[in-house]
Design a protein around this motif. Sequence first.
Motif, PDB file in Angstrom:
ATOM      1  N   VAL A 128     -31.430  11.002  -4.998  1.00  0.00           N
ATOM      2  CA  VAL A 128     -31.129  10.508  -3.649  1.00  0.00           C
ATOM      3  C   VAL A 128     -31.266  11.711  -2.719  1.00  0.00           C
ATOM      4  O   VAL A 128     -31.316  12.851  -3.185  1.00  0.00           O
ATOM      5  CB  VAL A 128     -29.712   9.903  -3.553  1.00  0.00           C
ATOM      6  N   PRO A 129     -31.353  11.502  -1.422  1.00  0.00           N
ATOM      7  CA  PRO A 129     -31.501  12.648  -0.525  1.00  0.00           C
ATOM      8  C   PRO A 129     -30.406  13.692  -0.731  1.00  0.00           C
ATOM      9  O   PRO A 129     -29.217  13.391  -0.650  1.00  0.00           O
ATOM     10  CB  PRO A 129     -31.421  12.014   0.866  1.00  0.00           C
ATOM     11  N   GLY A 130     -30.812  14.905  -1.054  1.00  0.00           N
ATOM     12  CA  GLY A 130     -29.870  16.006  -1.233  1.00  0.00           C
ATOM     13  C   GLY A 130     -29.253  16.117  -2.607  1.00  0.00           C
ATOM     14  O   GLY A 130     -28.395  16.987  -2.826  1.00  0.00           O
ATOM     15  N   TYR A 131     -29.676  15.290  -3.564  1.00  0.00           N
ATOM     16  CA  TYR A 131     -29.060  15.309  -4.906  1.00  0.00           C
ATOM     17  C   TYR A 131     -30.057  14.825  -5.943  1.00  0.00           C
ATOM     18  O   TYR A 131     -30.809  13.872  -5.714  1.00  0.00           O
ATOM     19  CB  TYR A 131     -27.831  14.410  -4.926  1.00  0.00           C
ATOM     20  N   TYR A 132     -30.058  15.521  -7.102  1.00  0.00           N
ATOM     21  CA  TYR A 132     -30.896  15.131  -8.228  1.00  0.00           C
ATOM     22  C   TYR A 132     -30.095  15.306  -9.514  1.00  0.00           C
ATOM     23  O   TYR A 132     -29.319  16.260  -9.656  1.00  0.00           O
ATOM     24  CB  TYR A 132     -32.158  15.994  -8.285  1.00  0.00           C
ATOM     25  N   GLN A 133     -30.305  14.386 -10.458  1.00  0.00           N
ATOM     26  CA  GLN A 133     -29.606  14.443 -11.745  1.00  0.00           C
ATOM     27  C   GLN A 133     -30.544  14.000 -12.859  1.00  0.00           C
ATOM     28  O   GLN A 133     -31.340  13.068 -12.689  1.00  0.00           O
ATOM     29  CB  GLN A 133     -28.369  13.530 -11.714  1.00  0.00           C
ATOM     30  N   VAL A 134     -30.469  14.689 -14.000  1.00  0.00           N
ATOM     31  CA  VAL A 134     -31.239  14.299 -15.173  1.00  0.00           C
ATOM     32  C   VAL A 134     -30.482  14.718 -16.431  1.00  0.00           C
ATOM     33  O   VAL A 134     -29.788  15.746 -16.435  1.00  0.00           O
ATOM     34  CB  VAL A 134     -32.655  14.918 -15.161  1.00  0.00           C
ATOM     35  N   PHE A 135     -30.594  13.930 -17.484  1.00  0.00           N
ATOM     36  CA  PHE A 135     -29.999  14.258 -18.777  1.00  0.00           C
ATOM     37  C   PHE A 135     -31.078  14.822 -19.682  1.00  0.00           C
ATOM     38  O   PHE A 135     -32.087  14.165 -19.951  1.00  0.00           O
ATOM     39  CB  PHE A 135     -29.364  13.015 -19.414  1.00  0.00           C
ATOM     40  N   LEU A 136     -30.883  16.058 -20.139  1.00  0.00           N
ATOM     41  CA  LEU A 136     -31.823  16.709 -21.048  1.00  0.00           C
ATOM     42  C   LEU A 136     -31.521  16.257 -22.470  1.00  0.00           C
ATOM     43  O   LEU A 136     -30.438  16.542 -22.999  1.00  0.00           O
ATOM     44  CB  LEU A 136     -31.710  18.230 -20.927  1.00  0.00           C
TER      45      LEU A 136
END
Length: 745
Positions: free
Chosen positions: A136-144
Amino acid sequence: MRKITLLSLTVIFIASCKIKVDKNKDPKSFATNYVDPFIGTGGHGHTYPGATVPFGMIQVSPDNGISSWDWCSGYHYSDSIVSGFSHLHLSGTGIGDLADILFMPTNKKLDLTAKAASRDFLPYKSKYNHVNEKAVPGYYQVFLEDPKINVELTSTQRTAYHKYTFNDTNIQSVIVDLGFAINWDKAVKTSIKIEDANTISGYRYSTGWAKNQKVFFVAKFSKPITESIITADKKVVSGSNAEGENTALQLFFDPKNSKELDVKVALSSVSVENAKDNLDKDQEFEKVKASASSDWNKALSKITVETPVDSLKTIFYTALYHAQVAPVTYSDKNGQFRREDDKIITAKDYTAYSTLSLWDTFRAENPLLTILEPSKVSDLVNSMLAYYETKKILPVWTLYANETNTMTGYHSIPVIVDAYLKGIKGFDAEKAFEAMKATMMQDERGLNFYKKFGYIPYNLLDESVTITLEYAYDDWCVAQMAKALGKTTDYEFFSKRSKAYEYLFDAKSGFMRGKSEDGKSWNEPFDPKHSNHREHTDYTEGNAWQHSWFVPHNVDEFIKLHGGNGIFTKRLEQLFTESSEITGNNVSADISGLIGQYAHGNEPSHHIAYMFNHAGQPWRTQYWVRHILDTQYNTTANGLSGNEDCGQMSAWYVFSSMGLYPMNPASGEYEIGSPIFEKSTLNLPNGKTFVIEAENVSDKNFYIQSATLNGKTFNKTAISHQEMLKGGVLHFVMGAQPNQNWGLN
């Protein structure tokens, strides 16, 4: 069957859920809910999904580790491997660079001395799945998936924030690899230093698209470092610092007490000390994430659109988002920044910006900024004038203050003229004119031929037609500035030279063609569909069909050259209905988004549909603009039909979906097209609002039947910037059949 950890399930649940709000209740407050940063990360869009704030210095985003055209931003949606998270990225360019200062969390001790010929040999890479990924604008998330670590990223203007969540039993470790490089980029000198128990710093000098790029950084960890391994040029070194072409380190942290490890990273083009000054003090991840969201909501609420179709809002607000990620902040908190010649200067009373993709953005992105961010426009002009001090020529395409000389023309000129004529001062107009005149009177990049012959002969320089047409437009812009400043002689000189297109127009075929230095012979054989990418060609990234229409400054005279409205509109219509075959053995990949021979995926086509307005058939503009809106943009990762190009592809949508477009970007006028929204409200910087209403609009009702401006009949196919700034309501009544009488007065 594999065991799925509680963390994995939590991440999957979070990533798959959406905030349950009534999006239509308050479009201002929830504008960010409609933005999907993954739009454009597939196909040839070349966008990145990571975290940044409007025009921020930092773009912290995942890197797949592939060096290929569709990975110019470092990331492509088709991929499933992540190599790390670096801090500088390009949005939608056709050349790859940056991806500087790579961080990657891991849960094991790794061998950093092995040479990695490709990402397949990177010891720290990991698989990931889009199900476990969110942006989303201003935020990123991912599970490695491999180390089973959840990564979250957010940002302020000059500081990136990382949050790594490890499993209970994990070793907590972070890799920093300054030798990591993709596409054109290559590290030439790097340095890493462990400053204290929680802080590291260093620099990365590289060459690539930007030939002399110097990035300094500092990183502060939320836990003390318990162990470290440092390598220089693939050899382990002792001590707390290393220097070499390729340096890297692995840091370890105590896993007790907390599964989370936070990292703050700040950059500078000047020095480590400036990076330290740029580093935010005592900010928490969640607060920064909320602040970034607030910044984006504020930026996105400058235009509000109303429609019952949520997908149209998603496309619009994502476009408005992409139109405000570049250009990027370049000067430090103290105003300092590094020039290409390594001189450190200070931006006084302005912020310096870089990543100026001017060949693309002068068309619609920069005019859009005159509405959204006029103060930043004057900063951009001052940034370009600071560049002028280095070489006494205005910039073409600057990256990290390096002149890349990418693409044709000098389109800093229309950006400056557009700003000045719209009343955006904040810069020295006399110095700006001096810079424009000096630029167009020097001899580089074919201007010597242009001055001698009045056009550029095809046998003396490749891409002669495109370059001639663009210099003619730049000349027209210089003339307008001269006129505004009362410089009559200069006005007459550049006005005359701005008609250079007349030399290249072949009335028989209707195309702009390469002409020999004898002033008579055309380049033969001639195939208007032929493309030869960037060599032995008369056209830049296209063919005669796409490049024969660039006379935005003198459309009425251009129509007369064709023989009048009838012949002109017939040829213009044929552009959209001709077969989409492109001939040649080295066809430019930039020719995409084809509608007939019209190529929306590349910028030279962007103004063309609006030219019907000047030829007595505005309903054809309305038809084709709506067709482009409907077919060239969507809500998938492949939602852009070509390179985003630092906001231009999106700015076209922002303008056109509201019913406007700056066909001649420095004219101060917006052509009328076909509004797609029931209501668009521009919240202007002067506190007024300009509202565009489209009564009865639908997927079938895209023809303008009638219009009023503030209650009075409006029967023109253009509206001026100054009229808009007064505020008011432009009301259209839409219908399913063209009204061939509207707009002809």
